[in-house]
Design a protein around this motif. Structure first.
Motif, PDB file in Angstrom:
ATOM      1  N   TYR A   4     -10.053  -2.212  -4.949  1.00  0.00           N
ATOM      2  CA  TYR A   4      -8.796  -1.773  -4.328  1.00  0.00           C
ATOM      3  C   TYR A   4      -7.985  -2.975  -3.858  1.00  0.00           C
ATOM      4  O   TYR A   4      -6.761  -3.001  -4.011  1.00  0.00           O
ATOM      5  N   ASN A   5      -8.658  -3.983  -3.331  1.00  0.00           N
ATOM      6  CA  ASN A   5      -7.949  -5.193  -2.891  1.00  0.00           C
ATOM      7  C   ASN A   5      -7.286  -5.906  -4.057  1.00  0.00           C
ATOM      8  O   ASN A   5      -6.216  -6.498  -3.897  1.00  0.00           O
ATOM      9  N   ASP A   6      -7.894  -5.857  -5.229  1.00  0.00           N
ATOM     10  CA  ASP A   6      -7.274  -6.442  -6.421  1.00  0.00           C
ATOM     11  C   ASP A   6      -5.986  -5.695  -6.782  1.00  0.00           C
ATOM     12  O   ASP A   6      -5.004  -6.308  -7.218  1.00  0.00           O
ATOM     13  N   VAL A   7      -5.989  -4.388  -6.600  1.00  0.00           N
ATOM     14  CA  VAL A   7      -4.780  -3.595  -6.856  1.00  0.00           C
ATOM     15  C   VAL A   7      -3.688  -3.999  -5.864  1.00  0.00           C
ATOM     16  O   VAL A   7      -2.523  -4.168  -6.241  1.00  0.00           O
ATOM     17  N   LEU A   8      -4.064  -4.202  -4.601  1.00  0.00           N
ATOM     18  CA  LEU A   8      -3.083  -4.649  -3.609  1.00  0.00           C
ATOM     19  C   LEU A   8      -2.522  -6.016  -3.965  1.00  0.00           C
ATOM     20  O   LEU A   8      -1.321  -6.273  -3.813  1.00  0.00           O
ATOM     21  N   LYS A   9      -3.379  -6.906  -4.461  1.00  0.00           N
ATOM     22  CA  LYS A   9      -2.928  -8.243  -4.887  1.00  0.00           C
ATOM     23  C   LYS A   9      -1.960  -8.133  -6.068  1.00  0.00           C
ATOM     24  O   LYS A   9      -0.992  -8.883  -6.150  1.00  0.00           O
ATOM     25  N   LEU A  10      -2.229  -7.197  -6.970  1.00  0.00           N
ATOM     26  CA  LEU A  10      -1.336  -6.972  -8.101  1.00  0.00           C
ATOM     27  C   LEU A  10       0.055  -6.576  -7.599  1.00  0.00           C
ATOM     28  O   LEU A  10       1.065  -7.113  -8.061  1.00  0.00           O
ATOM     29  N   LEU A  11       0.101  -5.664  -6.649  1.00  0.00           N
ATOM     30  CA  LEU A  11       1.391  -5.239  -6.092  1.00  0.00           C
ATOM     31  C   LEU A  11       2.098  -6.394  -5.393  1.00  0.00           C
ATOM     32  O   LEU A  11       3.324  -6.522  -5.485  1.00  0.00           O
ATOM     33  N   LYS A  12       1.343  -7.240  -4.706  1.00  0.00           N
ATOM     34  CA  LYS A  12       1.944  -8.385  -4.007  1.00  0.00           C
ATOM     35  C   LYS A  12       2.638  -9.331  -4.980  1.00  0.00           C
ATOM     36  O   LYS A  12       3.649  -9.935  -4.640  1.00  0.00           O
ATOM     37  N   ARG A  13       2.091  -9.446  -6.192  1.00  0.00           N
ATOM     38  CA  ARG A  13       2.734 -10.301  -7.201  1.00  0.00           C
ATOM     39  C   ARG A  13       4.143  -9.820  -7.528  1.00  0.00           C
ATOM     40  O   ARG A  13       4.979 -10.595  -7.957  1.00  0.00           O
ATOM     41  N   TYR A  14       4.394  -8.542  -7.318  1.00  0.00           N
ATOM     42  CA  TYR A  14       5.709  -7.968  -7.575  1.00  0.00           C
ATOM     43  C   TYR A  14       6.512  -7.772  -6.285  1.00  0.00           C
ATOM     44  O   TYR A  14       7.515  -7.076  -6.273  1.00  0.00           O
ATOM     45  N   GLY A  15       6.031  -8.359  -5.197  1.00  0.00           N
ATOM     46  CA  GLY A  15       6.765  -8.304  -3.937  1.00  0.00           C
ATOM     47  C   GLY A  15       6.581  -7.020  -3.151  1.00  0.00           C
ATOM     48  O   GLY A  15       7.387  -6.717  -2.269  1.00  0.00           O
ATOM     49  N   PHE A  17       4.233  -4.954  -0.566  1.00  0.00           N
ATOM     50  CA  PHE A  17       3.144  -5.048   0.397  1.00  0.00           C
ATOM     51  C   PHE A  17       2.946  -3.680   1.041  1.00  0.00           C
ATOM     52  O   PHE A  17       3.886  -3.110   1.568  1.00  0.00           O
ATOM     53  N   VAL A  18       1.718  -3.174   0.971  1.00  0.00           N
ATOM     54  CA  VAL A  18       1.423  -1.859   1.530  1.00  0.00           C
ATOM     55  C   VAL A  18       0.270  -1.996   2.506  1.00  0.00           C
ATOM     56  O   VAL A  18      -0.845  -2.305   2.119  1.00  0.00           O
ATOM     57  N   HIS A  19       0.576  -1.812   3.773  1.00  0.00           N
ATOM     58  CA  HIS A  19      -0.479  -1.737   4.790  1.00  0.00           C
ATOM     59  C   HIS A  19       0.112  -1.114   6.041  1.00  0.00           C
ATOM     60  O   HIS A  19       0.818  -1.757   6.795  1.00  0.00           O
ATOM     61  N   LEU A  20      -0.170   0.148   6.196  1.00  0.00           N
ATOM     62  CA  LEU A  20       0.312   0.856   7.379  1.00  0.00           C
ATOM     63  C   LEU A  20      -0.826   1.156   8.340  1.00  0.00           C
ATOM     64  O   LEU A  20      -0.598   1.601   9.441  1.00  0.00           O
ATOM     65  N   GLY A  21      -2.054   0.920   7.886  1.00  0.00           N
ATOM     66  CA  GLY A  21      -3.192   1.098   8.766  1.00  0.00           C
ATOM     67  C   GLY A  21      -3.974   2.381   8.566  1.00  0.00           C
ATOM     68  O   GLY A  21      -5.070   2.517   9.066  1.00  0.00           O
ATOM     69  N   TYR A  25      -3.297   7.145   3.478  1.00  0.00           N
ATOM     70  CA  TYR A  25      -1.838   7.108   3.350  1.00  0.00           C
ATOM     71  C   TYR A  25      -1.420   5.854   2.577  1.00  0.00           C
ATOM     72  O   TYR A  25      -0.547   5.916   1.709  1.00  0.00           O
ATOM     73  N   ASP A  26      -2.058   4.725   2.866  1.00  0.00           N
ATOM     74  CA  ASP A  26      -1.777   3.496   2.131  1.00  0.00           C
ATOM     75  C   ASP A  26      -2.038   3.688   0.643  1.00  0.00           C
ATOM     76  O   ASP A  26      -1.261   3.240  -0.200  1.00  0.00           O
ATOM     77  N   MET A  27      -3.132   4.350   0.309  1.00  0.00           N
ATOM     78  CA  MET A  27      -3.487   4.570  -1.096  1.00  0.00           C
ATOM     79  C   MET A  27      -2.446   5.428  -1.803  1.00  0.00           C
ATOM     80  O   MET A  27      -2.129   5.192  -2.970  1.00  0.00           O
ATOM     81  N   GLU A  28      -1.903   6.403  -1.099  1.00  0.00           N
ATOM     82  CA  GLU A  28      -0.854   7.229  -1.691  1.00  0.00           C
ATOM     83  C   GLU A  28       0.402   6.409  -1.960  1.00  0.00           C
ATOM     84  O   GLU A  28       1.035   6.556  -3.004  1.00  0.00           O
ATOM     85  N   LEU A  29       0.745   5.519  -1.038  1.00  0.00           N
ATOM     86  CA  LEU A  29       1.906   4.655  -1.247  1.00  0.00           C
ATOM     87  C   LEU A  29       1.670   3.664  -2.381  1.00  0.00           C
ATOM     88  O   LEU A  29       2.582   3.364  -3.148  1.00  0.00           O
ATOM     89  N   VAL A  30       0.448   3.163  -2.493  1.00  0.00           N
ATOM     90  CA  VAL A  30       0.108   2.259  -3.589  1.00  0.00           C
ATOM     91  C   VAL A  30       0.294   2.980  -4.927  1.00  0.00           C
ATOM     92  O   VAL A  30       0.850   2.419  -5.877  1.00  0.00           O
ATOM     93  N   ALA A  31      -0.151   4.227  -5.006  1.00  0.00           N
ATOM     94  CA  ALA A  31       0.011   5.000  -6.240  1.00  0.00           C
ATOM     95  C   ALA A  31       1.485   5.170  -6.598  1.00  0.00           C
ATOM     96  O   ALA A  31       1.872   5.023  -7.768  1.00  0.00           O
ATOM     97  N   ILE A  32       2.316   5.431  -5.610  1.00  0.00           N
ATOM     98  CA  ILE A  32       3.756   5.583  -5.839  1.00  0.00           C
ATOM     99  C   ILE A  32       4.340   4.277  -6.357  1.00  0.00           C
ATOM    100  O   ILE A  32       5.131   4.257  -7.306  1.00  0.00           O
ATOM    101  N   GLU A  33       3.946   3.159  -5.748  1.00  0.00           N
ATOM    102  CA  GLU A  33       4.458   1.859  -6.172  1.00  0.00           C
ATOM    103  C   GLU A  33       3.989   1.495  -7.575  1.00  0.00           C
ATOM    104  O   GLU A  33       4.746   0.927  -8.365  1.00  0.00           O
ATOM    105  N   LEU A  34       2.739   1.809  -7.905  1.00  0.00           N
ATOM    106  CA  LEU A  34       2.247   1.560  -9.265  1.00  0.00           C
ATOM    107  C   LEU A  34       3.068   2.349 -10.284  1.00  0.00           C
ATOM    108  O   LEU A  34       3.458   1.812 -11.330  1.00  0.00           O
ATOM    109  N   ASP A  35       3.325   3.618  -9.967  1.00  0.00           N
ATOM    110  CA  ASP A  35       4.136   4.451 -10.860  1.00  0.00           C
ATOM    111  C   ASP A  35       5.533   3.863 -11.037  1.00  0.00           C
ATOM    112  O   ASP A  35       6.054   3.807 -12.153  1.00  0.00           O
ATOM    113  N   ARG A  36       6.113   3.398  -9.943  1.00  0.00           N
ATOM    114  CA  ARG A  36       7.465   2.830  -9.997  1.00  0.00           C
ATOM    115  C   ARG A  36       7.489   1.577 -10.870  1.00  0.00           C
ATOM    116  O   ARG A  36       8.367   1.417 -11.724  1.00  0.00           O
TER     117      ARG A  36
END
Length: 79
Positions: A4-15, A17-21, A25-36
């Motif tokens: 999962y941390n590798d997926v977060l790093k992938l998103l960071k490469r595209y600017g 950052f998802v961490h709401l705590g 909920y963070d995982m749902e936002l990550v899925a939305i960002e991946l789709d986008r």
């Protein structure tokens, strides 16, 4: 990409950052960002598919065994 941390790093490469705590909920936002990113053509099919598999697995694990965090304050108060 294996965790999962590798997926977060992938998103960071595209600017992105998802961490709401709140992990689910963070995982749902990550899925939305991946789709986008995939829909806009920035993320290729192989990376998108691998990231979605990892994300789905992490989500299932979190639902089965939620990460239990205890605050330092509570530990201190118990003493």
């Amino acid at each position: 990409m294996e965790t999962y941390n590798d997926v977060l790093k992938l998103l960071k490469r595209y600017g992105t950052f998802v961490h709401l705590g709140k992990r689910l909920y963070d995982m749902e936002l990550v899925a939305i960002e991946l789709d986008r990113l995939h829909k806009t053509g920035l993320l290729d099919n192989a990376d998108y598919a691998r990231a979605k598999i990892i994300l789905n697995h992490a989500h299932e694990e979190e639902v089965r065994n939620p990460l239990k965090l205890t605050s330092r304050r509570k530990k201190t108060d118990d003493r």
